[in-house]
Design a protein around this motif. Structure first.
Motif, mmCIF file in Angstrom:
data_model
loop_
_atom_site.group_PDB
_atom_site.id
_atom_site.type_symbol
_atom_site.label_atom_id
_atom_site.label_comp_id
_atom_site.label_asym_id
_atom_site.label_seq_id
_atom_site.Cartn_x
_atom_site.Cartn_y
_atom_site.Cartn_z
ATOM 1 N N VAL A 181 0.606 -1.171 -0.031
ATOM 2 C CA VAL A 181 -0.143 0.003 0.029
ATOM 3 C C VAL A 181 0.890 1.289 -0.110
ATOM 4 C CG1 VAL A 181 -2.031 -1.067 1.260
ATOM 5 C CG2 VAL A 181 -0.294 0.004 2.484
ATOM 6 N N TYR A 182 0.207 2.327 -0.179
ATOM 7 C CA TYR A 182 0.963 3.614 -0.503
ATOM 8 C C TYR A 182 0.294 4.458 0.583
ATOM 9 C CZ TYR A 182 4.013 2.969 -4.692
ATOM 10 O OH TYR A 182 4.582 2.427 -5.587
ATOM 11 N N ILE A 183 0.949 5.183 1.249
ATOM 12 C CA ILE A 183 0.363 6.098 2.268
ATOM 13 C C ILE A 183 0.695 7.468 1.929
ATOM 14 C CG2 ILE A 183 0.257 7.129 4.711
ATOM 15 C CD1 ILE A 183 1.697 3.580 4.168
ATOM 16 N N LEU A 184 -0.538 8.280 1.818
ATOM 17 C CA LEU A 184 -0.458 9.689 1.143
ATOM 18 C C LEU A 184 -0.630 10.756 2.264
ATOM 19 C CD1 LEU A 184 -2.375 9.101 -2.183
ATOM 20 C CD2 LEU A 184 0.153 8.570 -1.738
ATOM 21 N N GLY A 185 0.146 11.516 2.557
ATOM 22 C CA GLY A 185 -0.060 12.706 3.303
ATOM 23 C C GLY A 185 -0.851 13.899 2.694
ATOM 24 N N ILE A 186 -1.709 14.458 3.192
ATOM 25 C CA ILE A 186 -2.545 15.503 2.636
ATOM 26 C C ILE A 186 -2.603 16.614 3.605
ATOM 27 C CG2 ILE A 186 -3.788 13.975 1.152
ATOM 28 C CD1 ILE A 186 -6.291 14.332 2.835
ATOM 29 N N ASN A 187 -2.641 17.847 3.200
ATOM 30 C CA ASN A 187 -2.909 19.231 4.157
ATOM 31 C C ASN A 187 -3.992 19.474 4.604
ATOM 32 O OD1 ASN A 187 0.140 19.378 4.265
ATOM 33 N ND2 ASN A 187 -0.029 20.427 2.312
ATOM 34 N N ASP A 188 -5.329 19.237 3.704
ATOM 35 C CA ASP A 188 -6.515 19.464 3.861
ATOM 36 C C ASP A 188 -7.468 18.222 3.768
ATOM 37 O OD1 ASP A 188 -8.849 20.835 3.989
ATOM 38 O OD2 ASP A 188 -8.637 22.032 2.154
ATOM 39 N N PRO A 189 -7.773 17.715 5.077
ATOM 40 C CA PRO A 189 -8.467 16.684 5.009
ATOM 41 C C PRO A 189 -9.977 16.840 4.316
ATOM 42 C CG PRO A 189 -7.832 16.996 7.292
ATOM 43 C CD PRO A 189 -7.306 18.182 6.448
ATOM 44 N N GLN A 190 -10.424 18.045 4.315
ATOM 45 C CA GLN A 190 -11.857 18.364 3.441
ATOM 46 C C GLN A 190 -11.684 17.987 2.271
ATOM 47 O OE1 GLN A 190 -12.958 22.167 4.357
ATOM 48 N NE2 GLN A 190 -13.336 22.031 6.299
ATOM 49 N N ASN A 191 -10.462 17.995 1.352
ATOM 50 C CA ASN A 191 -10.287 17.455 -0.023
ATOM 51 C C ASN A 191 -9.925 15.929 0.057
ATOM 52 O OD1 ASN A 191 -10.856 20.101 -0.720
ATOM 53 N ND2 ASN A 191 -8.580 20.979 -0.553
ATOM 54 N N ALA A 192 -9.982 15.302 1.016
ATOM 55 C CA ALA A 192 -9.583 13.773 1.026
ATOM 56 C C ALA A 192 -10.142 13.111 -0.411
ATOM 57 C CB ALA A 192 -9.873 13.381 2.045
ATOM 58 N N ALA A 193 -11.665 13.325 -0.392
ATOM 59 C CA ALA A 193 -12.372 12.504 -1.477
ATOM 60 C C ALA A 193 -11.775 13.099 -2.933
ATOM 61 C CB ALA A 193 -13.741 12.732 -1.518
ATOM 62 N N LEU A 194 -11.628 14.449 -3.035
ATOM 63 C CA LEU A 194 -11.083 14.905 -4.339
ATOM 64 C C LEU A 194 -9.661 14.403 -4.782
ATOM 65 C CD1 LEU A 194 -11.444 16.709 -6.936
ATOM 66 C CD2 LEU A 194 -10.537 18.521 -5.343
ATOM 67 N N ILE A 195 -8.933 14.441 -3.802
ATOM 68 C CA ILE A 195 -7.390 13.926 -3.846
ATOM 69 C C ILE A 195 -7.305 12.281 -4.415
ATOM 70 C CG2 ILE A 195 -5.377 13.571 -2.752
ATOM 71 C CD1 ILE A 195 -5.803 15.967 -1.135
ATOM 72 N N SER A 196 -8.350 11.765 -3.633
ATOM 73 C CA SER A 196 -8.564 10.107 -3.864
ATOM 74 C C SER A 196 -8.922 9.866 -5.294
ATOM 75 C CB SER A 196 -9.644 9.659 -2.770
ATOM 76 O OG SER A 196 -9.258 9.662 -1.564
ATOM 77 N N GLN A 197 -9.889 10.742 -5.597
ATOM 78 C CA GLN A 197 -10.443 10.733 -7.116
ATOM 79 C C GLN A 197 -9.252 11.102 -8.075
ATOM 80 O OE1 GLN A 197 -13.959 13.255 -7.774
ATOM 81 N NE2 GLN A 197 -15.219 11.966 -6.069
ATOM 82 N N ARG A 198 -8.513 11.889 -7.885
ATOM 83 C CA ARG A 198 -7.311 12.166 -8.551
ATOM 84 C C ARG A 198 -6.447 11.136 -8.841
ATOM 85 N NH1 ARG A 198 -6.313 18.351 -6.008
ATOM 86 N NH2 ARG A 198 -8.126 19.326 -6.978
ATOM 87 N N VAL A 199 -6.148 10.475 -7.528
ATOM 88 C CA VAL A 199 -5.133 9.355 -7.589
ATOM 89 C C VAL A 199 -5.615 8.201 -8.505
ATOM 90 C CG1 VAL A 199 -4.063 7.506 -6.143
ATOM 91 C CG2 VAL A 199 -4.104 9.897 -5.481
ATOM 92 N N ASP A 200 -7.096 7.739 -8.125
ATOM 93 C CA ASP A 200 -7.383 6.743 -8.872
ATOM 94 C C ASP A 200 -7.694 6.935 -10.380
ATOM 95 O OD1 ASP A 200 -7.585 5.253 -6.459
ATOM 96 O OD2 ASP A 200 -9.564 5.733 -6.064
#
Length: 385
Positions: A207-226
């Motif tokens: 698995v990869y663990i990704l650090g993000i600065n803004d938890p509110q953008n978690a869903a958006l960042i997840s979509q970008r990665v996938d």
């Protein structure tokens, strides 16, 4: 004070019956608290997860690895502030009974993403410098009596062979819910050995663990990665760390529902036992209650006596049960070892135990109190206990 003395005298008028009721109540409250703690411990990994971390894994299953070269592309995703990776090692320490999680990680980036692992600077540096070095949580070290400098042999299951590691550090959790029951080792050391023995299995990441600065953008960042790896040979599924942990908990959801149901059933059973005790008590004292009413005491006084007696029994039994829950939970935690990341009786659980005892006391006295408040004085005085 007079009422309290009267209640105490009434409670222990039939010592055997009261004692048996108290034993049942203590057992029920202990069992309720212990079962609630087990359910809470099952969710400890979810509660200990961070909102600033995402987990990227294979969209097919955790058993399918991801290529190491995904790392560079993940760093470029907008919103990602840092990345690391890990592989499940799955080694055996001495015997299969000694189970605990072991992860091969990229040390510097991984520890940067997990600041809740409090490690001394000297131990951190020693771990980073030693390719065969490992670090473990305080609870795991205490369980097996490990100290910094020890050599820890593990028999590989996923990665065959005997692996010997040097214990370079022991971390303490920043909070009580921080997991201190697993081991971290160098992914590079594992990968080098695999490349020599099984070249096709090398350069793979669990698995990869990704650090993000803004938890509110978690869903958006997840979509970008996938979306980045869509239609590739190894598509990904990215989710928050808590959702990733919940995916494991959901596998045993039926068991957790059953445990919760059993904890409530136990309370209902002792409630029925307690109600029977109070009904017998009221029936035996029918003449006494009729006498009180004949002397001018209002029905509310009789009601207060019955409720007071029931609540006193409930509080005594609940208090003893609550006090016994703590050592029982400690003994259970010692018996299950590292199965649960964190096993402790929370303040909420203790409050629920006391609340359950009070509810039992109130419900058990409701029917006999209502009946005694409505008794006819003449019929009551004729009653032979």
């Amino acid at each position: 004070m007079f009422i309290l003395k009267l209640l105490l005298k009434n409670v222990f008028r039939h010592k055997l019956r009261t004692s048996l009721t108290l034993v049942g109540l203590v057992v029920a409250i202990c069992a309720f608290g212990l079962l609630r703690t087990i359910v809470g411990a099952w969710y400890a990994g979810v509660e200990g997860s961070s909102s600033t971390r995402l987990v990227t894994r294979s969209a097919i299953s955790l058993t399918f690895a991801l290529p190491l070269n995904y790392g560079q592309r993940l760093k470029a995703v907008e919103g990602v502030s840092g990345i690391s990776w890990s592989n499940w090692f799955g080694g055996v320490y001495i015997t299969e009974r000694n189970f605990f999680p072991q992860f091969a990680v990229e040390p510097s980036s991984y520890l940067a993403l997990y600041p809740e692992y409090r490690l001394k600077d000297a131990e951190r540096l020693a771990f980073l410098r030693d390719r065969q070095g490992i670090i473990v949580g305080r609870k795991l070290a205490n369980k097996y009596g490990w100290a910094v400098g020890d050599q820890i042999p593990l028999r590989g299951t996923i990665y065959p062979g005997t692996w010997t590691f040097n214990l370079r550090g022991i971390w303490d959790g920043a909070e009580a819910k921080t997991d201190e029951n697993h081991m971290l080792m160098h992914w590079a050391y594992l990968n080098e050995t695999i490349r020599k023995l099984y070249p096709k299995r090398a350069d793979a990441v669990g698995v990869y663990i990704l650090g993000i600065n803004d938890p509110q953008n978690a869903a958006l960042i997840s979509q970008r990665v996938d979306a980045l790896f869509k239609n590739s040979l190894a598509e990904t599924l990215t989710e928050t760390e808590s959702a990733f942990q919940l995916s494991f908990v959901s596998m045993s959801e039926t068991i957790l529902v059953a445990i919760n149901a059993v904890s409530l059933i136990i309370v209902v059973i002792i409630m029925a036992v307690m109600a029977n005790t109070m009904t017998m008590t009221a029936r035996e004292r029918l003449a006494e209650y009729a006498t009180l009413k004949a002397l001018g005491f209002p029905p509310a006084f009789v009601v207060r006596l019955l409720f007071g007696e029931s609540l006193l029994i409930a509080l005594i039994g609940g208090g003893i049960g609550l006090a016994l829950t703590l050592p029982l939970a400690a003994g259970f935690a010692s018996a299950v070892g590292s199965l649960f990341p964190s096993f402790r009786v929370t303040g909420l659980t203790m409050a629920l135990q006391l609340l359950a005892a009070l509810i039992v006391g109130v419900v058990a006295a409701a029917w006999p109190a209502w009946k005694m408040s409505r008794i006819d004085i003449v019929q009551g005085l004729r009653h032979v206990a």
